[in-house]
Design an enzyme around this catalytic site. Sequence first.
Site, mmCIF file in Angstrom:
data_model
loop_
_atom_site.group_PDB
_atom_site.id
_atom_site.type_symbol
_atom_site.label_atom_id
_atom_site.label_comp_id
_atom_site.label_asym_id
_atom_site.label_seq_id
_atom_site.Cartn_x
_atom_site.Cartn_y
_atom_site.Cartn_z
ATOM 1 N N ASP A 126 0.822 -1.205 0.000
ATOM 2 C CA ASP A 126 0.000 0.000 0.000
ATOM 3 C C ASP A 126 0.859 1.258 0.000
ATOM 4 O OD1 ASP A 126 -2.708 -0.051 -0.351
ATOM 5 O OD2 ASP A 126 -3.211 0.406 1.729
ATOM 6 N N ASP A 270 -9.947 -6.545 11.870
ATOM 7 C CA ASP A 270 -9.945 -7.943 12.279
ATOM 8 C C ASP A 270 -11.131 -8.273 13.193
ATOM 9 O OD1 ASP A 270 -8.960 -6.328 14.307
ATOM 10 O OD2 ASP A 270 -7.022 -7.334 14.456
#
Length: 742
Positions: A126, A270
Amino acid sequence: MEEQQHISAPVDEVPREALSPLQVIVVVVYLIVAVWYLAWRPSSFSAESPVFSGVLYAAELFGFGVSLLNIFMLWRLSVRESPEPLTDARIDVFVTTYDEPAEMLRRTLLAAVRMDLPHVTWLLDDGNRPEMKALAVELGVRYVNRSNNLHAKAGNLNNALRQASGEFVAVFDADHAPSRNFLTRTLGYFRDPEVAFVSTPQDFYNLDSFQHRSPRGGQMVWNEQSLFFRVIQRGKDTHNAAFFCGTCGVLRRTALDEIGGFATDTVTEDLDTSLRIHRRGWKSVYHAESLAFGVAPADMAPFLKQRTRWGQGAMQVLRSHRFILFASGLTFAQKLNYLASTVTYLDGWQKAVFYLAPVVVLLTGWMPISDFSPSFLIRFIPYYLLTFLVFEEMGRGYGRFLDVERYNMARFAAFIWATLALFRTRLRFGVTSKARTGDQATIRRLMLPQSSVLLLNAAAIPLGIAFVAMGTTSLPQGAIVANVFWAFVNASLAFVVILFSRRLSSFRRREYRFPVPLPVLLDLSGRSPQAGVLDDVSGHGFRYYGLFPAQIGVGDMVSGEVILPEARVRFRARVRARLGAGADNEARSLGCEFDWEKPGDGDELLAFLYGSDLQWKLNRIAEKTRTPLERFVRWVRRVPADARDMRTQWAPVLIRASAAEEPGPGVISVQTMLSTSRTLVSFRQLSSARDLTIFVTTRAGTQTLRGDAEPFDTMVSSGTPLYVYRFEGRPNPQTAPAALAA
């Protein structure tokens, strides 16, 4: 509109570890005493300070509520054995990165591509960095980037999902190097078609980090996350409520597709992703074996940044899922487990109340109770003693109450700040740097809350006593003693945290060094190579033990060969220090820095060191201790204390199991304390452990030992087993071969 729930079979029963009968009795007594005390407390409120009394009581009620949730979660812990793996599955392995250093990614990718079972490894960059693309090409992994950083890590993963086609996705952060058997130990659980993901512990190899505590030279190393990964996740697993922790896990692609990919609404993708999957009726598995090893935050700055982000994400999850208790699709047990995972960050407010309460009492004379009487003490003292005992027993030896309180002091202000995210809709995802800050000004700024607690409590002690003596305030003698003690404890906790933070931030070593001994052959001009040992080793440097020419000095270059189980690695290194001078003023070892000609030259060494628990097993490091009840039972039964085997140095050896065999390489402990045995590590399995001949090379020369060995453990690094034995030997005058060089 609510999402349609996935219909699943009941959660399969798995073996579970229950509390002992004695522990159950303690918990029951605690609950009785807690209700007795807390039900009585409102009647003891001080009429002169009702608000202060109510605030302190609310903090006590919060603590009891958290205790109830923990007792529910930890009553039974799952005990899982890995099933036979799926061998024909299509597996994608995602390694995410934003701005982490290339050398860190190199270690992780080397480990990832070497995992057993066919798979495709992807580097998800990224940061759009050319060096990452070059690294991917060099190591033969697929490279994916994107033009923006929308939704941060979750967006990065979702972008890769659109390009990958595997049935299963294994996810690793940039710093987490997986072990060779990661996939073989986790894929078998997916034989159950209702299992959506398998989570494993986040473990860390840098045992000198901010979140590790260890007595100097000790073999007990406790991690601030030990309780969560060794106990809490296993407790959640019994309720089908363990969650994926962002790394070191495998997810089923169809489950991810069903919820639209990784959750992008919070900064903790998550926890949110796991909750969404559970709301659709899928099963989860927590496999409690450490199968990947990463980098824990080195000092206070990255530690607090990481904990703040986790807390902010938990608040977003709490808000977006109707405060959990009203979320559809979850069982009641799952709701309680997720509630416990989110409200734990409100703990910062409770701790702040407890840290400031004695200051308020001593400086103002306000009392949170109407009378400091025996009726209060006979309820208060048993309740808090039992609170401590139950915490330790439910923690199964990983609780470490005093260490937990130190970290509560370290992070309470960060948790308070994080909970404000409950009222904020937009937050920015922040990547946690694992490097040491080294900026003392930053550390001092971050420690302002702890410094304030220290100064306020330390000042309140003499001032409170003086105010009472002058008649400015009026406090019972018992209240003065109790609050002075309370303030002293708070000040001491703050002082310990400040001292620890400053000490860690002053470390200057570039990278963690593994206490893993390796045989080495040091080149000597005009002579045969000298056998020695590398220890305290990393991809950057090492410490060499063994003979070397006296004229070798700081700045000189040395060269040689590191002997690994499946390879020999040639190296050049620059001497940075002569260490360990004895009575003869001669250096006993050399501190060296590797001088690799190109980055790939040290790959075999990196693959050997990272992604395994060698340092734990080889040095018999443990993080679990005995609970108070376990120690009491051993004392009643008069069980002798365990002998502690404290190895200080290692020596290279050649091991001959029989006269017909060629000697094989290994290492042996040179010095031990409180033990007559030595630890022997062989690079190959011995055909016989009886009547061994071992040739040990030390500074004094080569010594021959004869004796017997008892198998102790088998360790795997880079897919190669190392065999550990306890060796009982005696000197033998047999002539030794020349031979590590052979």
